[in-house]
Design a protein around this motif. Structure first.
Motif, PDB file in Angstrom:
ATOM      1  N   GLN A  23       0.833  -1.192  -0.168  1.00  0.00           N
ATOM      2  CA  GLN A  23       0.162   0.008   0.012  1.00  0.00           C
ATOM      3  C   GLN A  23       0.875   1.142   0.206  1.00  0.00           C
ATOM      4  O   GLN A  23       1.830   1.305   0.921  1.00  0.00           O
ATOM      5  CB  GLN A  23      -1.113   0.113   1.228  1.00  0.00           C
ATOM      6  CG  GLN A  23      -1.879   1.141   1.287  1.00  0.00           C
ATOM      7  CD  GLN A  23      -2.617   1.075   2.526  1.00  0.00           C
ATOM      8  OE1 GLN A  23      -2.345   0.345   3.744  1.00  0.00           O
ATOM      9  NE2 GLN A  23      -3.637   1.742   2.403  1.00  0.00           N
ATOM     10  N   VAL A  24       0.609   2.109  -0.851  1.00  0.00           N
ATOM     11  CA  VAL A  24       1.517   3.447  -0.951  1.00  0.00           C
ATOM     12  C   VAL A  24       0.729   4.292   0.125  1.00  0.00           C
ATOM     13  O   VAL A  24      -0.536   4.547   0.209  1.00  0.00           O
ATOM     14  CB  VAL A  24       1.361   3.953  -2.358  1.00  0.00           C
ATOM     15  CG1 VAL A  24       2.000   5.423  -2.204  1.00  0.00           C
ATOM     16  CG2 VAL A  24       1.773   3.389  -3.596  1.00  0.00           C
ATOM     17  N   LEU A  25       1.757   4.844   0.967  1.00  0.00           N
ATOM     18  CA  LEU A  25       1.434   5.797   2.133  1.00  0.00           C
ATOM     19  C   LEU A  25       1.113   7.219   1.697  1.00  0.00           C
ATOM     20  O   LEU A  25       2.354   7.619   1.312  1.00  0.00           O
ATOM     21  CB  LEU A  25       1.973   5.502   3.306  1.00  0.00           C
ATOM     22  CG  LEU A  25       1.927   4.001   3.949  1.00  0.00           C
ATOM     23  CD1 LEU A  25       2.997   4.015   4.843  1.00  0.00           C
ATOM     24  CD2 LEU A  25       0.657   3.763   4.185  1.00  0.00           C
ATOM     25  N   GLY A  26       0.173   7.964   1.926  1.00  0.00           N
ATOM     26  CA  GLY A  26       0.003   9.492   1.574  1.00  0.00           C
ATOM     27  C   GLY A  26       0.232  10.071   2.772  1.00  0.00           C
ATOM     28  O   GLY A  26       0.861   9.782   3.919  1.00  0.00           O
ATOM     29  N   LEU A  27       0.203  11.429   2.687  1.00  0.00           N
ATOM     30  CA  LEU A  27       0.509  12.232   3.790  1.00  0.00           C
ATOM     31  C   LEU A  27      -0.641  12.223   5.022  1.00  0.00           C
ATOM     32  O   LEU A  27      -0.394  12.513   6.159  1.00  0.00           O
ATOM     33  CB  LEU A  27       0.614  13.947   3.303  1.00  0.00           C
ATOM     34  CG  LEU A  27       1.836  14.168   2.405  1.00  0.00           C
ATOM     35  CD1 LEU A  27       1.595  15.481   1.918  1.00  0.00           C
ATOM     36  CD2 LEU A  27       3.036  13.817   3.064  1.00  0.00           C
ATOM     37  N   THR A  28      -1.760  11.644   4.575  1.00  0.00           N
ATOM     38  CA  THR A  28      -2.956  11.599   5.348  1.00  0.00           C
ATOM     39  C   THR A  28      -3.591  10.271   5.276  1.00  0.00           C
ATOM     40  O   THR A  28      -3.437   9.707   4.180  1.00  0.00           O
ATOM     41  CB  THR A  28      -4.169  12.550   5.415  1.00  0.00           C
ATOM     42  OG1 THR A  28      -4.458  12.448   4.039  1.00  0.00           O
ATOM     43  CG2 THR A  28      -3.565  14.033   5.317  1.00  0.00           C
ATOM     44  N   ALA A  29      -4.235   9.526   6.199  1.00  0.00           N
ATOM     45  CA  ALA A  29      -4.738   8.211   6.061  1.00  0.00           C
ATOM     46  C   ALA A  29      -5.709   8.616   4.814  1.00  0.00           C
ATOM     47  O   ALA A  29      -5.755   7.359   4.214  1.00  0.00           O
ATOM     48  CB  ALA A  29      -5.624   7.985   7.325  1.00  0.00           C
ATOM     49  N   THR A  52       4.794  -6.797  -8.411  1.00  0.00           N
ATOM     50  CA  THR A  52       3.342  -6.385  -8.466  1.00  0.00           C
ATOM     51  C   THR A  52       2.987  -6.083  -9.873  1.00  0.00           C
ATOM     52  O   THR A  52       3.594  -5.753 -10.528  1.00  0.00           O
ATOM     53  CB  THR A  52       3.196  -5.616  -7.283  1.00  0.00           C
ATOM     54  OG1 THR A  52       1.714  -5.251  -7.138  1.00  0.00           O
ATOM     55  CG2 THR A  52       3.775  -4.286  -7.441  1.00  0.00           C
ATOM     56  N   SER A  53       1.452  -5.775  -9.875  1.00  0.00           N
ATOM     57  CA  SER A  53       1.006  -5.229 -11.241  1.00  0.00           C
ATOM     58  C   SER A  53       0.915  -3.680 -11.169  1.00  0.00           C
ATOM     59  O   SER A  53       0.593  -3.518 -12.192  1.00  0.00           O
ATOM     60  CB  SER A  53      -0.360  -6.049 -11.444  1.00  0.00           C
ATOM     61  OG  SER A  53      -1.136  -5.634 -10.347  1.00  0.00           O
ATOM     62  N   ILE A  54       1.247  -3.194 -10.396  1.00  0.00           N
ATOM     63  CA  ILE A  54       1.210  -1.746 -10.180  1.00  0.00           C
ATOM     64  C   ILE A  54       2.447  -1.093 -10.219  1.00  0.00           C
ATOM     65  O   ILE A  54       3.589  -1.575  -9.312  1.00  0.00           O
ATOM     66  CB  ILE A  54       0.407  -1.139  -9.235  1.00  0.00           C
ATOM     67  CG1 ILE A  54       0.931  -1.512  -7.733  1.00  0.00           C
ATOM     68  CG2 ILE A  54      -0.834  -1.599  -9.208  1.00  0.00           C
ATOM     69  CD1 ILE A  54       0.305  -0.613  -6.649  1.00  0.00           C
ATOM     70  N   ALA A  55       2.993   0.115 -10.697  1.00  0.00           N
ATOM     71  CA  ALA A  55       4.113   0.854 -10.698  1.00  0.00           C
ATOM     72  C   ALA A  55       3.988   1.626  -9.437  1.00  0.00           C
ATOM     73  O   ALA A  55       2.992   2.437  -9.174  1.00  0.00           O
ATOM     74  CB  ALA A  55       4.330   1.520 -12.146  1.00  0.00           C
ATOM     75  N   ILE A  56       5.285   1.767  -9.037  1.00  0.00           N
ATOM     76  CA  ILE A  56       5.133   2.911  -7.700  1.00  0.00           C
ATOM     77  C   ILE A  56       6.690   3.477  -7.741  1.00  0.00           C
ATOM     78  O   ILE A  56       7.576   2.857  -7.961  1.00  0.00           O
ATOM     79  CB  ILE A  56       5.205   2.009  -6.422  1.00  0.00           C
ATOM     80  CG1 ILE A  56       3.913   1.031  -6.083  1.00  0.00           C
ATOM     81  CG2 ILE A  56       5.474   3.036  -5.122  1.00  0.00           C
ATOM     82  CD1 ILE A  56       3.920   0.274  -4.713  1.00  0.00           C
ATOM     83  N   ASP A  57       6.664   4.695  -7.690  1.00  0.00           N
ATOM     84  CA  ASP A  57       7.417   5.659  -7.938  1.00  0.00           C
ATOM     85  C   ASP A  57       8.620   5.687  -6.943  1.00  0.00           C
ATOM     86  O   ASP A  57       8.076   5.483  -5.731  1.00  0.00           O
ATOM     87  CB  ASP A  57       7.033   7.129  -8.029  1.00  0.00           C
ATOM     88  CG  ASP A  57       6.397   7.434  -9.315  1.00  0.00           C
ATOM     89  OD1 ASP A  57       6.682   6.881 -10.393  1.00  0.00           O
ATOM     90  OD2 ASP A  57       5.607   8.680  -9.388  1.00  0.00           O
ATOM     91  N   ALA A  58      10.080   5.680  -7.239  1.00  0.00           N
ATOM     92  CA  ALA A  58      10.997   5.608  -6.281  1.00  0.00           C
ATOM     93  C   ALA A  58      10.675   6.826  -5.209  1.00  0.00           C
ATOM     94  O   ALA A  58      10.110   7.947  -5.809  1.00  0.00           O
ATOM     95  CB  ALA A  58      12.369   5.690  -6.876  1.00  0.00           C
ATOM     96  N   GLY A  59      11.064   6.551  -3.933  1.00  0.00           N
ATOM     97  CA  GLY A  59      10.631   7.472  -3.085  1.00  0.00           C
ATOM     98  C   GLY A  59       9.426   7.623  -2.145  1.00  0.00           C
ATOM     99  O   GLY A  59       9.364   8.338  -1.258  1.00  0.00           O
ATOM    100  N   VAL A  75      10.402   2.996  -1.420  1.00  0.00           N
ATOM    101  CA  VAL A  75      10.613   2.530  -2.623  1.00  0.00           C
ATOM    102  C   VAL A  75      11.842   3.137  -3.177  1.00  0.00           C
ATOM    103  O   VAL A  75      12.171   4.128  -3.154  1.00  0.00           O
ATOM    104  CB  VAL A  75       9.543   2.676  -3.933  1.00  0.00           C
ATOM    105  CG1 VAL A  75       9.970   2.157  -5.236  1.00  0.00           C
ATOM    106  CG2 VAL A  75       8.140   2.074  -3.322  1.00  0.00           C
ATOM    107  N   CYS A  76      13.005   2.316  -3.437  1.00  0.00           N
ATOM    108  CA  CYS A  76      14.075   2.685  -4.127  1.00  0.00           C
ATOM    109  C   CYS A  76      14.180   2.514  -5.754  1.00  0.00           C
ATOM    110  O   CYS A  76      15.106   3.231  -6.299  1.00  0.00           O
ATOM    111  CB  CYS A  76      15.473   2.185  -3.387  1.00  0.00           C
ATOM    112  SG  CYS A  76      15.465   0.428  -3.214  1.00  0.00           S
TER     113      CYS A  76
END
Length: 120
Positions: A23-29, A52-59, A75-76
């Motif tokens: 799960q990608v975490l944001g600045l708020t829930a 996984t089937s989704i792309a997640i940006d580094a950082g 994510v590195c």
């Protein structure tokens, strides 16, 4: 002739094949993404590689759940493979174990649950 580059990792990796969620975490829930299925390919004391089937940006900050364990990390790298999936490298920063016990404790400490416990 092929040049072999030495492995520069500081911690050895263990090959695994384990289903997890990321799960990608944001600045708020409210800004957190929906958890997506992933497969952990290898893991070390400092990080992991998952597919996984989704792309997640580094950082990006992420949460990975694997059974009774939850990892928080960053994510590195994210690399597309030839099978419509992404290999994602994670630097882990925190690990919690015993999640079912923690969920029970949180439920018991919520004000509504506390009132129910007082009545018993």
């Amino acid at each position: 002739m092929q040049t072999i580059t030495p492995d520069k990792r500081k911690a050895p990796r263990m090959e695994v094949n384990a289903a997890a969620t990321i799960q990608v975490l944001g600045l708020t829930a409210a800004a957190n993404s929906v958890a997506s299925p992933a497969n952990i390919g290898d893991i070390s004391e400092r990080g992991m590689r998952l597919r996984t089937s989704i792309a997640i940006d580094a950082g990006q900050a992420v949460k990975i759940e694997l059974g009774e364990r939850m990892f928080l990390g960053e994510v590195c790298y994210c690399a597309h493979d030839n099978n419509a999936h992404y290999n994602i490298g994670i630097v882990t920063e925190q690990c919690l174990t015993g999640l079912s016990g923690l969920r029970h404790l949180i439920t018991a400490l919520q004000p509504e649950s506390a009132r129910k416990l007082e009545r018993v």
